[in-house]
Every structure is written in C-alpha cells, then in structure tokens.
Scaffold this motif. Structure first.
Motif: not given
Length: 227
Positions: A38-39, A41-42, A45-46, A86, A206-207
């Motif tokens: 999940e990390a 994926r985020k 996206r950023s 994805d 995180t981003p």
C-alpha cells in the motif's frame, strides 16, 4: 552543483521494515508486507507531483530466497496481485515499468505477467523500476562479462550493460527502518549518489516523507569528487 539547485531525477529506495512494523503491532509478517505494498501504491501515485523521472524500488533481492518458504510465497502472491490490480493505473498515469535483476528466473506465470506489463507500459514517460531477484554484485559481474565479449572492460562498457542502462543516473538513495547499509543494491550506481537513512518503517513511509527527502537533497552540494 550549488546549494538549492539539485533536482533528483532518479530516486531509489530500499524498502525495509515490513516485518518489524508487523511485529510491533503483534501482526503476522504477511500483514506488514501488505501494508508495504500500500505504501508503494501511494508513492507511485504521488510521482506526478515531484521532479522524479524514475523511482527504483528494491522489492525482492537474490538473497531473499533464504527466507522461510511461506514468506516467499506470500511475497510472490502479492507481486501477482499488485501487477494485475495496478497495471491499468500505471497506464492511465503514464508510468512505464522497468525491471532490474534476474526476473526471468521467477515463476513462469509471474514472468508472463511482467512481460505483459512491460509491453503495455512501454510508452510511459515516467519510470517505475522494480528490482526483482536482484543482486548488485551479480549485475556488475554480468555486465563485465558482456563488456569483455565486446573488447576492453572499461567503466563505460560495464555501464552500458547494467540493468539500469536505460535509466537516468542515480541521484538519491533512501533506506527506511534505521538500517545503514546498501544490502547489495545498486552498488555501482551509488558511486556519487546522495544517501539518506530514516528510522521510519516502510509501511509508514508516505509521499510527505519522500517530499522531505527531495527538499533535503536540494540543499546538498554535489561535488562528484571535486572541491
């Protein structure tokens, strides 16, 4: 390059700490790996909001086969799910997939999925490079052997045969979880890359953490051996 001018085009991350993240929460390691995906994926996206042209992630090393069989199976199954779920998003966001390492030695169905993903994302303008069944010493040895077949073994000749040959030079390497070592990752490419080590465990990265790292990179003065 003067302070404040550095822009990171190519960033690599050693994604470390999934197991410790799960252990701290008394959860199975598989849950930590799921949260790690999940990390990823985020972060992908950023990318559109950053200077990064290529993000390289250390997903599975050639040494990771030494882990318990059930953990390796979990990682491979998550890889399958990630590619299938994805891939449409990669295409929609103009992201091109690139694979480092001996990925053709993985299970046949994974190799097929990766081949299809490479084909369908080949026109992307921003690159996600994933290191699978990868070891940097093995990569350098392969590249040197190929260079020797062509003639003199020079740095330029070796570089032409590295798995990263189509990618921009590595600017920044980040390792999460507090460990301070390269773990056989991009040893050649790290020759003049900036390095950052953070105590943040990968599932918590995180981003915003990436943005902070890019800001820190911009403040550094890169001399490439000069004064």
């Amino acid at each position: 390059m003067a302070d404040g001018d550095a822009v990171a085009r190519h960033v690599a991350i050693i994604m470390d700490g999934n197991g410790r993240w799960a252990k701290k929460r008394h959860l199975p390691r598989a849950v930590g790996h799921q949260r790690g995906v999940e990390a990823v994926r985020k972060l992908v996206r950023s990318l559109k909001d950053t200077s990064i042209e290529c993000l390289t992630l250390y997903a599975f090393s050639s040494e990771n086969w030494k882990r318990p069989e059930d953990e390796v199976d979990d990682l491979m199954n998550m890889m399958r799910k990630f590619i299938k779920s994805d891939l449409p998003e990669f295409i929609a966001n103009d992201v091109k997939l690139h694979i480092l390492g001996d990925w053709r030695g993985l299970a046949p169905d994974i190799v097929q999925l990766l081949n299809e993903a490479l084909d369908s994302t080949s026109n992307g303008r921003r690159t996600l490079a994933v290191a699978l069944n990868y070891g940097s010493q093995q990569e350098i040895a392969r590249a040197a052997a190929l260079a020797a077949k062509e003639g003199a073994i020079t740095p330029d000749a070796i570089e032409r045969h590295l798995d990263t040959a189509p990618l921009p030079p590595l600017d920044l390497l980040i390792r999460t979880s507090g460990e301070v070592r390269l773990s056989n990752f991009l040893l050649w490419q790290c020759a003049y890359a900036e390095m950052m080590f953070t105590d943040v465990l990968w599932p918590d990265f995180t981003p915003e953490h990436l943005s902070q790292a890019l800001d820190e990179f911009a403040r550094r003065e890169r001399r490439y051996g000069g004064r």
